[in-house]
Design an enzyme around this catalytic site. Sequence first.
Site, mmCIF file in Angstrom:
data_model
loop_
_atom_site.group_PDB
_atom_site.id
_atom_site.type_symbol
_atom_site.label_atom_id
_atom_site.label_comp_id
_atom_site.label_asym_id
_atom_site.label_seq_id
_atom_site.Cartn_x
_atom_site.Cartn_y
_atom_site.Cartn_z
ATOM 1 N N GLU A 67 0.831 -1.198 0.000
ATOM 2 C CA GLU A 67 0.000 0.000 0.000
ATOM 3 C C GLU A 67 0.873 1.260 0.000
ATOM 4 O OE1 GLU A 67 -3.287 2.229 2.819
ATOM 5 O OE2 GLU A 67 -2.396 0.326 3.457
ATOM 6 N N LEU A 74 -5.842 -2.022 -0.110
ATOM 7 C CA LEU A 74 -5.614 -1.962 1.326
ATOM 8 C C LEU A 74 -6.132 -3.251 1.968
ATOM 9 C CD1 LEU A 74 -6.427 1.167 3.533
ATOM 10 C CD2 LEU A 74 -6.361 -1.159 4.419
ATOM 11 N N GLU A 126 -3.973 -6.516 3.973
ATOM 12 C CA GLU A 126 -2.714 -7.210 4.255
ATOM 13 C C GLU A 126 -2.753 -8.672 3.827
ATOM 14 O OE1 GLU A 126 -2.714 -3.482 6.056
ATOM 15 O OE2 GLU A 126 -4.167 -5.086 6.461
ATOM 16 N N GLN A 133 2.545 -1.863 5.988
ATOM 17 C CA GLN A 133 2.776 -0.472 6.352
ATOM 18 C C GLN A 133 3.160 -0.263 7.813
ATOM 19 O OE1 GLN A 133 -0.395 2.780 5.673
ATOM 20 N NE2 GLN A 133 0.777 2.666 3.772
ATOM 21 N N TYR A 142 -0.411 -3.873 11.603
ATOM 22 C CA TYR A 142 -1.231 -4.324 10.489
ATOM 23 C C TYR A 142 -0.888 -5.759 10.074
ATOM 24 C CZ TYR A 142 -2.239 0.697 9.829
ATOM 25 O OH TYR A 142 -2.610 2.005 9.989
ATOM 26 N N HIS A 202 0.187 2.476 15.138
ATOM 27 C CA HIS A 202 1.346 3.024 14.449
ATOM 28 C C HIS A 202 2.619 2.858 15.272
ATOM 29 C CE1 HIS A 202 -2.114 5.347 12.692
ATOM 30 N NE2 HIS A 202 -1.569 4.791 11.619
#
Length: 740
Positions: free
Chosen positions: A428, A457, A459, A481, A485, A530
Amino acid sequence: MARDTVETHFTQAVATLKAGPTRDPGLPVREGSSLTGEQCMQLFRRQLDSRLLDIAARWLKERDEGYYTIGSAGHEGNAAVAAALRPTDPALLHYRSGAFYLTRSEQAGRLPEQGIRDVLKGLAAAADEPIAGGRHKVFGHPDLAVIPQTSTIASHLPRSVGVAFAIERAAAAIGEQARWPADAVAVCSFGDASINHASALSGFNTASYATYQGQALPLLFVCEDNGIGISVRTPKGWVEAALRRPGIEYFAADGCDLAAAYDAAVRAVAHVRERRSPAFLHLTTVRLMGHAGSDVEQAYRTQREIRADLERDPLVRTAELLVEGGQSTPEELLRTYESEREHVLRLALETTRSPRLGSAKEVMEPIAPRKPELIAKISPMAAPAPEREKAFAGALPEHDKPMTLSQAINRTLADALAVYPEMTVFGEDVAKKGGVYGVTRGLQKRFGGGRVFDTLLDEQAILGLALGAGVSGLLPVPEIQYLAYLHNALDQIRGEAATLSFFSRGSYTNPMVVRVAGYAYQKGFGGHFHNDNAVGALRDIPGLVIASPARPDDAAAMLRTCLAAARTSGSVSVFLEPIALYHTRDLFEEGDGGWLAPYAPPGRWPETHVPIGQARSYGDGRDLTIVTFGNGVRMSLRAAVRLTQEGYGCRVLDLRWLAPLPMDDVLRAAELTGAVLIADETRHTGGVSEGIMAELADAGFTGKLARVTSSDSFIPLGGAAEHVLLSEAEIEQAARKLLG
């Protein structure tokens, strides 16, 4: 439904059939069908063998000589699908594919008995079984283009999309080295209950998405719909409704009617092969003898339902085609049945004398074969000078200023793309944008959209694409990413990538390097999706290589090693890239450039090669060893300098590899100082430090030992993250305590 009920029904039903006038076996077995009498008889024999293998499976189980009884009874119509395909078309089959496998085996020029023996050896967990070698009962064979799958429901569907995607690309990229012919068709079969699984939905959606964009995807999805998933009924009409998707042609037939199934399969295969576009083939079937040998159907099905399935028995229906079509008589078919039954059970008895796996070493042999000498030889490979000049537009990276981690990875990917024509980089946002952090910036412009491209998008789709590409002869480098994820699709690594070599004795492998942006310590950007420091789910996967570079020069060398391991050994590597270090420049103070490193020219690649499982040591102190990795390397080096200034002799050992752990290097450093502090940015429970401490204890280390870790917490937003993440101050404090 007991096997004797199924056998009795077959013999009674066939005995009452009325023979039609004798017909030429070269003519259609039924008016309007393209299936000839000769073909029908040949497929009947393979259907019969498949049925008898199911009976043999239960017989072996009763004798405690067999270990698997999920059979194909009621699904024998899939022989027609095999007959409509070529033996070079890659097939990813589900566990009721006995008749398909036997038909494919015969198509490839093997004697019928060879296919039967293959399956029997799988049932008996024989070490000389040709695909898994006694490790699992799967349908697969390297000479038959049948790729084995694990038992995870629908996990092979994303891979099948990847195989179809890779067929033409591999042929164009590597020519004769491609595993499948350029005009091949991939086929993937599954049950009706499987279509509801997230992995299946990912496969369907990706195929539809690709076709919508005009991409070639020669893939035939085959749903064998028996109307029930173990004990849960599939609502009538649901399969057809669920399979009708944009860009995927829909074909349907009665899978119990061999002629109808064959005609539909021929049309579906022609559509896929000629248009290079996906299709669904929906075959309605029945399930005879229950889900498996231990299944008591009467607990959840009525006698009327069970009897209705029995009346649709595909073996009886094919016998009816042959008798009424003038190709045989009831007496001839019953004699064939009895003769073949005796033959299969005799072969089953012979199989019980086959050797079994005899040791842990034998069992584990195909998990992760390594060829370190070959890796070291291939890792330094670079494109010829003119091609490198072109790839870098004349600005060779070794002539550039010292680089950040992100820049080093980018240049290494470019060097690898230049030398490996089979390599692809995708994920992505990796193409025009160059990734969220710019790591792949400029690669698509240099090497084209066919080799560096964006995906949807999903995985599971990204990893499935990599799995299919790898097994087809390409060298995929997918990007996930963020580390968090990856957990959305971990079964694609755990259940598919890591197990394929194990369940195929290395005949099929998944060469790939999965790049993952991970760990925490991002300032101003956070939340646990993140900033994720959980690697426990990766570290317990047998054979998986986990690379964790902290410095730019290590990242370049380790990435070359992972790519070489994929090419030489089919290794699956997860390349964990510390986000917080991507653009870090300084080590001790602002402007010192201590975290930058020059890009080594190809001439120095052999001497800078980093073997899998080799750590990196900083300093030569004799008082304390700090074992760490990732962000912990920079923090530990800073803490060690302060301790050294106070007269303590410290060394920092960067693991670099989280699997396999470089324990020889750790033990050597531990013995040199007699005191070890593990600075682990992952969690206290399930983190890396647990494994290191256990290994040290197992090795008999008796020196001082301590660890500091992040908390057992998800990582919150903003400054609150500092409360739960390992800090530089904690490392220094723990070191002082250990030093006394």
